[in-house]
Motif scaffolding. Structure first.
Motif, PDB file in Angstrom:
ATOM      1  N   UNK A 135      -0.739  -2.465  22.946  1.00 52.43           N
ATOM      2  CA  UNK A 135      -1.117  -2.141  24.148  1.00 52.43           C
ATOM      3  C   UNK A 135       0.141  -1.966  25.192  1.00 52.43           C
ATOM      4  N   UNK A 136       0.990  -2.791  24.714  1.00 55.30           N
ATOM      5  CA  UNK A 136       2.155  -3.109  25.820  1.00 55.30           C
ATOM      6  C   UNK A 136       2.897  -1.828  26.120  1.00 55.30           C
ATOM      7  N   UNK A 137       3.215  -0.863  25.076  1.00 53.62           N
ATOM      8  CA  UNK A 137       4.268  -0.027  25.037  1.00 53.62           C
ATOM      9  C   UNK A 137       3.812   1.238  25.653  1.00 53.62           C
ATOM     10  N   UNK A 138       2.185   1.323  25.371  1.00 51.43           N
ATOM     11  CA  UNK A 138       1.556   2.526  26.080  1.00 51.43           C
ATOM     12  C   UNK A 138       1.216   2.141  27.432  1.00 51.43           C
ATOM     13  N   UNK A 139       0.923   1.180  27.638  1.00 51.19           N
ATOM     14  CA  UNK A 139       0.613   0.899  28.981  1.00 51.19           C
ATOM     15  C   UNK A 139       1.631   0.843  30.027  1.00 51.19           C
ATOM     16  N   UNK A 140       2.927   0.531  29.460  1.00 53.89           N
ATOM     17  CA  UNK A 140       4.289   0.397  30.329  1.00 53.89           C
ATOM     18  C   UNK A 140       4.896   1.760  30.497  1.00 53.89           C
ATOM     19  N   UNK A 141       4.533   2.533  29.595  1.00 51.77           N
ATOM     20  CA  UNK A 141       5.327   4.027  29.647  1.00 51.77           C
ATOM     21  C   UNK A 141       5.258   4.721  31.249  1.00 51.77           C
ATOM     22  N   UNK A 142       4.168   4.952  31.799  1.00 46.91           N
ATOM     23  CA  UNK A 142       3.948   5.636  32.883  1.00 46.91           C
ATOM     24  C   UNK A 142       4.574   4.871  33.999  1.00 46.91           C
ATOM     25  N   UNK A 143       4.304   3.752  33.954  1.00 45.44           N
ATOM     26  CA  UNK A 143       4.736   2.556  35.089  1.00 45.44           C
ATOM     27  C   UNK A 143       6.366   2.875  34.939  1.00 45.44           C
ATOM     28  N   UNK A 144       7.082   2.662  33.816  1.00 47.07           N
ATOM     29  CA  UNK A 144       8.310   2.830  33.674  1.00 47.07           C
ATOM     30  C   UNK A 144       9.125   4.230  34.460  1.00 47.07           C
ATOM     31  N   UNK A 145       8.376   5.274  34.291  1.00 48.00           N
ATOM     32  CA  UNK A 145       8.650   6.614  34.866  1.00 48.00           C
ATOM     33  C   UNK A 145       8.839   6.457  36.324  1.00 48.00           C
ATOM     34  N   UNK A 146       7.758   5.586  36.910  1.00 50.49           N
ATOM     35  CA  UNK A 146       7.837   5.751  38.250  1.00 50.49           C
ATOM     36  C   UNK A 146       8.894   4.466  38.655  1.00 50.49           C
ATOM     37  N   UNK A 147       9.325   3.492  37.799  1.00 48.71           N
ATOM     38  CA  UNK A 147      10.178   2.610  38.388  1.00 48.71           C
ATOM     39  C   UNK A 147      11.546   3.367  38.270  1.00 48.71           C
ATOM     40  N   UNK A 148      11.820   4.108  37.608  1.00 43.20           N
ATOM     41  CA  UNK A 148      13.261   4.943  37.352  1.00 43.20           C
ATOM     42  C   UNK A 148      13.326   5.427  38.740  1.00 43.20           C
ATOM     43  N   UNK A 149      12.301   5.806  39.716  1.00 41.33           N
ATOM     44  CA  UNK A 149      12.460   6.190  40.872  1.00 41.33           C
ATOM     45  C   UNK A 149      12.524   5.272  41.936  1.00 41.33           C
ATOM     46  N   UNK A 150      12.301   3.972  41.757  1.00 40.62           N
ATOM     47  CA  UNK A 150      12.282   3.160  42.644  1.00 40.62           C
ATOM     48  C   UNK A 150      12.947   1.894  42.181  1.00 40.62           C
ATOM     49  N   UNK A 151      12.590   0.808  41.154  1.00 36.38           N
ATOM     50  CA  UNK A 151      13.663  -0.113  40.929  1.00 36.38           C
ATOM     51  C   UNK A 151      14.851   0.570  40.118  1.00 36.38           C
ATOM     52  N   UNK A 152      14.657   1.303  39.629  1.00 37.20           N
ATOM     53  CA  UNK A 152      15.900   2.201  38.818  1.00 37.20           C
ATOM     54  C   UNK A 152      16.841   2.703  39.810  1.00 37.20           C
ATOM     55  N   UNK A 153      16.502   3.313  40.826  1.00 34.38           N
ATOM     56  CA  UNK A 153      17.296   3.826  41.824  1.00 34.38           C
ATOM     57  C   UNK A 153      18.063   2.479  42.571  1.00 34.38           C
ATOM     58  N   UNK A 154      17.357   1.477  42.841  1.00 30.83           N
ATOM     59  CA  UNK A 154      18.094   0.336  43.339  1.00 30.83           C
ATOM     60  C   UNK A 154      19.218  -0.169  42.482  1.00 30.83           C
ATOM     61  N   UNK A 155      18.795  -0.248  41.135  1.00 28.21           N
ATOM     62  CA  UNK A 155      19.466  -0.794  40.328  1.00 28.21           C
ATOM     63  C   UNK A 155      20.920   0.201  40.129  1.00 28.21           C
TER      64      UNK A 155
END
Length: 409
Positions: free
Chosen positions: A205-225
């Motif tokens: 369940x986890x890898x499927x549910x996290x993928x789309x959220x990770x894409x958005x994280x790239x543009x927010x948390x990933x950018x801060x990183x």
């Protein structure tokens, strides 16, 4: 009668109160860090906290949501291995980032932060399954007081000390985990028809549910990183402030989306689909307008609010992106509700991937040194492209549902 009303409304009220308190604790953490540290140290600390936001996505997908669905783990080993999986992936991601961005020995403050936050989030997940909202509210208030006390009162000299203090504040929640763990372990013998959560199910369940959220994280948390670990780490802190100001709007639209989601999901593929579609369209328009109004207000009042909340070091921050960016961000959040109602996570993932690719392309062609304004513009373009594809895809989904209903007649 009064006791019946209290019984029906008590849970939802406590649940909303807990979410508000938790959100406030994260805002207070940002405010306290910005006031306690120099702008460059705040930028570095923001990068480490962005790793924690990546970890939170994994925790939500592997631990929180599966546990809320199944209510119980099959046994204690299933619980421990699920938690260990989140920690292992988070620590591996942190180590990969740290050794590429901060050459040298491992920054143990980052390891402590990951361990501390996982303890804190596990306690929240276990308490939420047991509907222990009063305990959650009390713990949220205590952690908020702790953030202000240690960061403003103790005045850490460096970002390392600040992160270690934040990590230490999470450790007492291990007592809550130990005390309540038994409540999320399936009883033996298991009741007839009971389905307990296994490690395999949690991971699947986890890898499927996290993928789309990770894409958005790239543009927010990933950018801060990215900005926080650059030579000009101040830019990471400025981007962190920008996203912090978006949080109240995010939580309001999330709460409204989750509130109407059951009704949308029930009517999306039934005879009540037209009412569901109308409700969804109204929600999207409402969310876009609210986000735009909030953005304009932040654009006008931001120069004063940032000094009040974060201190004079950030008085020169450019708030012009708030006049257009929050509306695009809010639109994508509202559109996500439609994909959830239609049970189309794959389509949502493809839209999220497009937005992340557009953002990445903009960042690659940007001339260094990259500023937080350039990053915000790239982020806005990524979310705008994502929203455009989402609207088109939802239009096709809604027409398909109507066509299928017409053929059935």
């Amino acid at each position: 009668m009064a006791s019946g009303i209290r019984k029906r409304l008590g849970g939802p009220i406590y649940a909303v109160a807990d979410q508000c308190i938790y959100s406030a604790s994260q805002l207070l953490l940002s405010f306290a860090l910005a006031r306690a540290l120099s702008p460059s140290d705040f930028g570095i600390a923001s990068a480490f906290l962005a790793i924690a936001s990546f970890q939170y996505i994994l925790h939500t997908a592997v631990v929180h949501e599966p546990l809320l669905i199944k209510r119980h783990y099959a046994d204690r080993s299933a619980a421990w291995w699920s938690w260990a999986l989140v920690l292992a992936v988070s620590l591996a991601g942190f180590a990969a980032w740290q050794f590429t961005s901060f050459p040298g020995p491992l920054r143990w403050a980052g390891v402590a932060l990951i361990l501390g936050y996982e303890i804190f989030w596990i306690s929240r997940s276990v308490l939420l399954v047991g509907r222990r909202y009063l305990v959650l509210c009390i713990s949220g208030v205590l952690i908020s007081i702790g953030y202000v006390a240690v960061l403003i009162g103790a005045k850490p000299a460096t970002w390392t000390q600040a992160l270690l203090w934040i990590s230490l504040l999470q450790l007492p929640f291990a007592l809550l985990v130990a005390k309540t763990l038994k409540s999320v372990i399936a009883p033996l013998p298991a009741p007839a028809g009971a389905e307990a959560l296994t490690v395999r199910e949690a991971a699947s369940y986890g890898w499927k549910a996290s993928l789309s959220q990770l894409m958005s994280w790239i543009m927010t948390g990933g950018a801060i990183l990215l900005l926080g670990s650059s030579a000009d780490s101040v830019q990471g802190g400025l981007l962190k402030i920008y996203i912090t100001f978006l949080l109240p709007m995010q939580y309001v639209l999330l709460a409204l989306g989750y509130y109407i989601l059951p009704k949308l999901a029930a009517g999306w593929n039934s005879e009540g689909r037209k009412d569901a579609f109308r409700l969804f369209i109204k929600f999207v328009i409402f969310g876009f307008v609210v986000a735009e109004i909030g953005g304009v207000l932040l654009g006008l009042l931001g120069p004063y609010l940032v000094v009040l909340a974060f201190g004079k070091n950030y008085g020169g921050m450019d708030f012009s992106p708030f006049f257009y960016a929050p509306a695009i961000f809010g639109l994508t959040m509202c559109l996500r509700t439609g994909f959830r109602a239609a049970a189309r996570p794959g389509a949502l993932l493809w839209c999220s991937m497009l937005g992340a690719l557009v953002f990445t392309a903009c960042m690659l062609v940007a001339k260094p040194p990259i500023s937080y304004i350039q990053t915000i513009n790239a982020m806005t373009l990524g979310f705008a492209c994502m929203a455009a594809v989402m609207i088109g895809w939802l239009f096709v989904i809604m027409r398909g549902a109507n066509a299928a209903a017409a053929q059935a007649r």
